[in-house]
Design an enzyme around this catalytic site. Structure first.
Site, short mmCIF file in Angstrom:
data_model
loop_
_atom_site.label_atom_id
_atom_site.label_comp_id
_atom_site.label_asym_id
_atom_site.label_seq_id
_atom_site.Cartn_x
_atom_site.Cartn_y
_atom_site.Cartn_z
N ASN A 10 0.96 -1.22 -0.01
CA ASN A 10 0.00 0.06 0.04
C ASN A 10 0.94 1.21 0.16
OD1 ASN A 10 -1.94 2.15 0.60
ND2 ASN A 10 -2.76 1.02 2.21
N ARG A 93 -2.86 -1.96 -3.45
CA ARG A 93 -4.09 -0.95 -3.28
C ARG A 93 -3.97 0.14 -4.32
NH1 ARG A 93 -4.91 3.73 1.06
NH2 ARG A 93 -7.02 4.21 0.59
N HIS A 182 -12.76 4.02 0.64
CA HIS A 182 -12.56 3.18 1.83
C HIS A 182 -13.65 1.92 1.42
CE1 HIS A 182 -12.56 6.77 4.77
NE2 HIS A 182 -11.19 6.24 4.66
N ARG A 243 -10.85 17.04 7.19
CA ARG A 243 -11.73 17.60 6.12
C ARG A 243 -12.72 18.21 6.71
NH1 ARG A 243 -10.75 12.09 3.15
NH2 ARG A 243 -8.42 11.84 3.71
N GLU A 386 -8.08 -3.42 5.96
CA GLU A 386 -7.87 -3.36 4.70
C GLU A 386 -6.88 -4.22 3.70
OE1 GLU A 386 -7.94 0.80 5.79
OE2 GLU A 386 -9.32 1.09 3.81
#
Ligand code: AMP
Length: 400
Positions: A10, A93, A182, A243, A386
């Site tokens: 990743n 990923r 996600h 964010r 993940e």
């Protein structure tokens, strides 16, 4: 059983995370992180069993990072593999798969070109994901490499839910639409929740809340994502660490009019807003909870804004699905914060969520149910993984 060793990679802009899994059991054999790639003080940290190595290394780019990772894995003293040929496949990923990829894929030249083309949609992520892929394919040859896209799980969202109500030509020309992110996390925790609750996806609807530094919430009907809060980019939706999530788009024009530059505004919305922006303190819920407990009003306001936005989305997703059976909490905040779970899910009786405060405290940061026995909606904490999902994808594609 057909045991395989799958290396998961990743790549971030200045980091490379890796894990080696023994599949199909999903046993983690080694885990590592190379940080500050391209800077003077790059480091590698690798952990397996009770052995941890941590040292400074020279890593000028992702190509060299792959080299450093392989050296660490194959190191005769404290490595984990004897031979590079012991790796059966590599799973990568990739953030954006555009509208083309709704499933993980084996990486071919066509896939490489597509990832490059989708860089326009994810300029911060796809180019570095691709650098990692190219370096790994060059250095780990004669086995297959696979890609899992953050966007692919959400490709099942219906047109009326992914389309923005702006001139349709913008979709036709630039493919401006909701993509969602996600995806690996939402689909991983949904599957884990189904098996934990002994339910089949064909008759179960879920709402999954991935609450980490980035946050998103997904409505999953009968195994398929039908809506998600992140949009064209990961900026839309929930309040996040830094964010803003949803805001009135006219605020951007207003700020530009007031003299802020384009870059300042987008930076502000991505890096200085959310929990950090409202609290004025930190993007980390641990710091904010502590300050709120000590009486800091702005810290409490940040937590209240965060929880309120999630409640609104849970309500909205309850309305768009015929029924909700399971509500999942995951991500650094969802898995760990007893206080935030209570702030979000308590008092949602009107949509069938009967939260159990005592169970919530008892579960802490473990897997388990935190709703009452008679609650129509089962609320559950599921730690996400993940990387394991990517290893599962690679195993399913290549060896099943
Ligand atoms: P993630 O991006 O999933 O790794 O989540 C990181 C975030 O999880 C941090 O920024 C914190 O806000 C939050 N977090 C991690 N551990 C805890 C904890 N024990 N209590 C509350 N929040 C936590």
């Amino acid at each position: 059983m057909n045991n395989k060793k799958i290396l998961v990679i990743n790549c971030g802009s200045s980091s490379l995370k890796y894990q080696l899994f023994l599949m199909p059991e999903g046993i983690n054999l080694v885990k590592g992180l190379i940080e500050r790639i391209g800077q003077k003080d790059s480091t590698i940290k690798q952990e397996h069993k009770d052995k941890t190595i941590e040292k400074k290394v020279q890593v000028k780019d992702h190509n060299q990072a792959v080299k450093v990772m392989l050296e660490a894995i194959l190191n005769p003293k404290d490595g984990i593999l004897k031979n590079i040929k012991d790796i059966d496949s590599v799973a990568h990923r990739v953030v954006h798969g555009g509208e083309k990829y709704s499933e993980p894929v084996i990486i071919t030249n066509e896939v490489v070109n597509d990832i490059e083309n989708f860089a326009d949609l994810a300029p911060l992520h796809n180019p570095v994901n691709l650098e990692g892929i190219k370096a790994a394919m060059e250095q780990i040859q004669s086995i297959k490499h696979t890609a899992t896209f953050d966007t692919s799980f959400h490709q099942s969202i219906p047109e009326y839910a992914y389309m923005y109500a702006i001139p349709h030509e913008l979709y036709e020309k630039f493919r401006i639409r909701r993509y969602g992110f996600h995806g690996s996390s939402h689909s991983y925790v949904a599957n884990k929740a189904l098996s934990y609750c002994k339910r089949a996806k064909e008759n179960t609807n879920l709402i999954t809340c991935h609450l980490g530094n980035g946050c998103s919430i997904t409505a999953i009907a009968f195994g398929k994502s039908v809506d998600t809060s992140m949009g064209f980019t990961p900026l839309e939706g929930l309040v996040m660490g830094t964010r803003s999530g949803d805001i009135d788009p006219a605020i951007i024009h207003y700020l530009l009019d007031k003299g802020y530059t384009d870059k300042e505004v987008i930076d502000m919305l991505n890096k200085k807003s959310g929990l950090l922006g409202v609290s004025g303190l930190s993007n980390d819920v641990r710091d904010i909870e502590k300050a709120a407990k000590e009486g800091n009003k702005q810290a409490q306001l940040a937590l209240d804004c965060f929880a309120y936005r999630i409640k609104k989305y849970i309500g909205a997703y309850s309305a768009v699905m015929v029924k909700v059976d399971i509500l999942v909490f995951t991500g650094g905040i969802g898995q760990n914060s007893i206080y935030m779970r209570e702030l979000i899910a308590n008092n949602l009786f009107n949509i069938g969520i009967h939260f159990d405060k005592d169970k919530n405290k008892l579960i802490g940061n473990h897997i388990g149910i935190i709703s009452t026995d008679y609650s129509p909606v089962t609320v559950i904490v599921i730690p996400t993984d993940e990387e394991k999902k990517m290893a599962e994808d690679s195993y399913t594609l290549l060896f099943q």
